[in-house]
Design an enzyme around this catalytic site. Structure first.
Site, PDB file in Angstrom:
ATOM      1  N   VAL A   1       0.827  -1.208   0.000  1.00 61.64           N
ATOM      2  CA  VAL A   1       0.000   0.000   0.000  1.00 61.64           C
ATOM      3  C   VAL A   1       0.861   1.257   0.000  1.00 61.64           C
ATOM      4  O   VAL A   1       0.370   2.347   0.261  1.00 61.64           O
ATOM      5  CB  VAL A   1      -0.925  -0.018   1.238  1.00 61.64           C
ATOM      6  CG1 VAL A   1      -1.937  -1.169   1.139  1.00 61.64           C
ATOM      7  CG2 VAL A   1      -0.135  -0.084   2.545  1.00 61.64           C
ATOM      8  N   ASP A   2       2.178   1.105  -0.280  1.00 69.29           N
ATOM      9  CA  ASP A   2       3.152   2.192  -0.089  1.00 69.29           C
ATOM     10  C   ASP A   2       3.519   2.952  -1.365  1.00 69.29           C
ATOM     11  O   ASP A   2       4.355   3.858  -1.299  1.00 69.29           O
ATOM     12  CB  ASP A   2       4.427   1.621   0.555  1.00 69.29           C
ATOM     13  CG  ASP A   2       4.994   0.432  -0.230  1.00 69.29           C
ATOM     14  OD1 ASP A   2       5.465  -0.526   0.406  1.00 69.29           O
ATOM     15  OD2 ASP A   2       4.927   0.463  -1.477  1.00 69.29           O
TER      16      ASP A   2
ATOM     17  N   HIS B   1      -4.474  -4.292  -2.329  1.00 67.70           N
ATOM     18  CA  HIS B   1      -4.875  -3.994  -0.952  1.00 67.70           C
ATOM     19  C   HIS B   1      -4.997  -2.497  -0.699  1.00 67.70           C
ATOM     20  O   HIS B   1      -4.952  -2.037   0.454  1.00 67.70           O
ATOM     21  CB  HIS B   1      -3.894  -4.639   0.038  1.00 67.70           C
ATOM     22  CG  HIS B   1      -3.956  -6.140   0.026  1.00 67.70           C
ATOM     23  ND1 HIS B   1      -2.992  -6.931   0.591  1.00 67.70           N
ATOM     24  CD2 HIS B   1      -4.867  -6.993  -0.495  1.00 67.70           C
ATOM     25  CE1 HIS B   1      -3.311  -8.212   0.411  1.00 67.70           C
ATOM     26  NE2 HIS B   1      -4.430  -8.273  -0.239  1.00 67.70           N
TER      27      HIS B   1
ATOM     28  N   THR C   1       6.508 -12.236  -0.752  1.00 66.01           N
ATOM     29  CA  THR C   1       5.226 -12.482  -0.103  1.00 66.01           C
ATOM     30  C   THR C   1       5.214 -13.868   0.537  1.00 66.01           C
ATOM     31  O   THR C   1       5.764 -14.817  -0.023  1.00 66.01           O
ATOM     32  CB  THR C   1       4.030 -12.332  -1.067  1.00 66.01           C
ATOM     33  OG1 THR C   1       2.820 -12.570  -0.345  1.00 66.01           O
ATOM     34  CG2 THR C   1       4.123 -13.264  -2.266  1.00 66.01           C
ATOM     35  N   SER C   2       4.571 -13.968   1.695  1.00 65.11           N
ATOM     36  CA  SER C   2       4.517 -15.249   2.423  1.00 65.11           C
ATOM     37  C   SER C   2       3.460 -16.163   1.815  1.00 65.11           C
ATOM     38  O   SER C   2       3.298 -17.297   2.252  1.00 65.11           O
ATOM     39  CB  SER C   2       4.192 -14.970   3.898  1.00 65.11           C
ATOM     40  OG  SER C   2       3.016 -14.171   3.994  1.00 65.11           O
TER      41      SER C   2
ATOM     42  N   PRO D   1      13.911 -14.781   0.594  1.00 60.44           N
ATOM     43  CA  PRO D   1      15.028 -15.394   1.338  1.00 60.44           C
ATOM     44  C   PRO D   1      14.576 -16.622   2.134  1.00 60.44           C
ATOM     45  O   PRO D   1      15.391 -17.480   2.452  1.00 60.44           O
ATOM     46  CB  PRO D   1      15.481 -14.286   2.293  1.00 60.44           C
ATOM     47  CG  PRO D   1      14.781 -13.050   1.885  1.00 60.44           C
ATOM     48  CD  PRO D   1      13.623 -13.421   1.046  1.00 60.44           C
TER      49      PRO D   1
HETATM   50  P1  OAD Z   1       4.416 -10.982   4.983  1.00 62.65           P
HETATM   51  O1  OAD Z   1       5.026 -10.166   6.047  1.00 62.65           O
HETATM   52  O2  OAD Z   1       3.414 -12.024   5.346  1.00 62.65           O
HETATM   53  O3  OAD Z   1       5.568 -11.758   4.162  1.00 62.65           O
HETATM   54  C1  OAD Z   1       6.701 -11.065   3.715  1.00 62.65           C
HETATM   55  C2  OAD Z   1       7.565 -12.084   2.983  1.00 62.65           C
HETATM   56  O4  OAD Z   1       8.666 -11.382   2.418  1.00 62.65           O
HETATM   57  C3  OAD Z   1       8.145 -13.190   3.880  1.00 62.65           C
HETATM   58  O5  OAD Z   1       7.914 -14.455   3.256  1.00 62.65           O
HETATM   59  C4  OAD Z   1       9.638 -12.854   3.953  1.00 62.65           C
HETATM   60  O6  OAD Z   1      10.441 -14.018   4.025  1.00 62.65           O
HETATM   61  C5  OAD Z   1       9.858 -12.115   2.640  1.00 62.65           C
HETATM   62  N1  OAD Z   1      10.957 -11.134   2.666  1.00 62.65           N
HETATM   63  C6  OAD Z   1      11.433 -10.448   3.738  1.00 62.65           C
HETATM   64  N2  OAD Z   1      12.424  -9.588   3.332  1.00 62.65           N
HETATM   65  C7  OAD Z   1      12.552  -9.755   1.967  1.00 62.65           C
HETATM   66  C8  OAD Z   1      13.369  -9.151   0.956  1.00 62.65           C
HETATM   67  N3  OAD Z   1      14.271  -8.213   1.276  1.00 62.65           N
HETATM   68  N4  OAD Z   1      13.222  -9.544  -0.333  1.00 62.65           N
HETATM   69  C9  OAD Z   1      12.303 -10.510  -0.666  1.00 62.65           C
HETATM   70  N5  OAD Z   1      11.479 -11.113   0.245  1.00 62.65           N
HETATM   71  C10 OAD Z   1      11.608 -10.732   1.539  1.00 62.65           C
HETATM   72  O7  OAD Z   1       3.818  -9.948   3.912  1.00 62.65           O
HETATM   73  P2  OAD Z   1       2.773 -10.221   2.726  1.00 62.65           P
HETATM   74  O8  OAD Z   1       2.916 -11.579   2.136  1.00 62.65           O
HETATM   75  O9  OAD Z   1       2.868  -9.084   1.803  1.00 62.65           O
HETATM   76  O10 OAD Z   1      -2.730  -7.418   4.101  1.00 62.65           O
HETATM   77  O11 OAD Z   1       1.388 -10.133   3.533  1.00 62.65           O
HETATM   78  C11 OAD Z   1       0.195 -10.201   2.814  1.00 62.65           C
HETATM   79  C12 OAD Z   1      -0.835  -9.288   3.449  1.00 62.65           C
HETATM   80  O12 OAD Z   1      -0.941  -9.589   4.863  1.00 62.65           O
HETATM   81  C13 OAD Z   1      -0.510  -7.821   3.410  1.00 62.65           C
HETATM   82  O13 OAD Z   1      -0.800  -7.197   2.203  1.00 62.65           O
HETATM   83  C14 OAD Z   1      -1.386  -7.291   4.547  1.00 62.65           C
HETATM   84  C15 OAD Z   1      -1.016  -8.343   5.593  1.00 62.65           C
HETATM   85  O14 OAD Z   1      -1.918  -8.438   6.615  1.00 62.65           O
HETATM   86  C16 OAD Z   1      -3.736  -6.727   4.677  1.00 62.65           C
HETATM   87  O15 OAD Z   1      -3.554  -6.022   5.619  1.00 62.65           O
HETATM   88  C17 OAD Z   1      -5.050  -6.942   4.044  1.00 62.65           C
END
Ligand code: OAD
Length: 247
Positions: free
Chosen positions: A103-104, A119, A191-192, A217
């Site tokens: 959202v940034d 989102h 994304t996780s 990672p």
């Molecule tokens: P998460 O915090 O669940 O996952 C972030 C992922 O990025 C993890 O799997 C990390 O291992 C990975 N990661 C961390 N640093 C990284 C880097 N430098 N390069 C590449 N990957 C890296 O975030 P999202 O999957 O985006 O939604 O979460 C999905 C949604 O949950 C968000 O949009 C938000 C949240 O609640 C809402 O609020 C509706």
């Protein structure tokens, strides 16, 4: 960064690309992720207390102030080499769609054009009753926190983001779904793959025969199924991938 040979050739023959990004894409710019073991926002705070319509109904000021904190953070960060690599890659393909859960606005700030925000956008405000946009001038000129809405007597200004239990912007999701079913290559970056329906996009691409490339990672539910799972950060892997396309 060394890339698997098959990945380069899959990219070089591809015409249609879908890129899904999550909080990890913005991590190296200084925006905390949600579920990172140490720094993740949801490790310290409960999403149900801050990112639901019910939380806003019951505690509007707590929720508003938390988003104001996050807005301050977003105002102070800039895109990194990974964001710019995606801008460069966008030029190479006939069809390129970047579907972000973030959202940034960092992708748009870097210059990405074909972006859909699944989102929402934290820098924008809407009316809690009508969903209508509220100008930042109105927000700034109000002393109330959250400000009252100019669109409805009972309305309050709220961030234009998707909260848990709310549906995603229909046009954005339809475009992402269509691209997932039709792309040659699908990237899943930072994304996780835990939050639906966005998390289903790379799996739809897999089922439709696309080459799926994950950049993270840490392993996720997609890692075993992806054709290539690059255990690297976005700022490390994406410039190397863009370089392949320059050859
Ligand atoms: P998460 O915090 O669940 O996952 C972030 C992922 O990025 C993890 O799997 C990390 O291992 C990975 N990661 C961390 N640093 C990284 C880097 N430098 N390069 C590449 N990957 C890296 O975030 P999202 O999957 O985006 O939604 O979460 C999905 C949604 O949950 C968000 O949009 C938000 C949240 O609640 C809402 O609020 C509706």
């Amino acid at each position: 960064m060394e890339l698997p040979a098959g990945l380069s050739s899959a990219l070089k023959t591809a015409k249609k690309i879908l890129v899904l990004t999550g909080a990890g894409m913005s991590a190296e710019s200084g925006v905390p992720t949600f579920r990172d073991a140490r720094t993740g926002m949801w490790k310290k705070l409960r999403p149900e207390d801050l990112a639901t319509p019910e939380a806003f109904r019951d505690h509007p000021k707590v929720v508003w102030d938390w988003y104001e904190e996050r807005r301050k953070n977003v105002r102070g960060v800039s895109p990194h080499a990974g964001h710019y690599a995606l801008v460069e890659m966008e030029q190479h393909f006939e069809h390129f769609l970047l579907a972000t859960q973030n959202v940034d606005s960092l992708h748009q700030q870097a210059g990405s054009k074909q972006v859909v925000e699944l989102h929402g956008n934290i820098m924008l405000s809407i009316c809690s009753e009508t969903g209508k946009r509220i100008d930042e001038e109105w927000i700034k000129s109000s002393t109330l926190r959250p400000p009252a809405s100019p669109h409805h007597p009972k309305g309050l200004a709220r961030p234009a983001v998707v909260w848990f239990g709310e549906s995603l912007p229909i046009d954005a999701m339809n475009r992402a779904m269509a691209s997932a079913g039709d792309c040659d290559v699908c990237f899943s970056i930072g994304t996780s793959t835990l939050v639906q329906p966005a998390a289903s996009l790379p799996f739809i691409a897999l089922d439709s025969g696309a080459t799926v490339i994950e950049i993270n990672p840490l392993p996720t539910a997609l890692s075993e199924k992806a054709h290539y799972s690059l255990q690297a950060t976005a700022a490390e892997a994406l410039p190397a991938i863009a370089a392949v396309l320059r050859d």
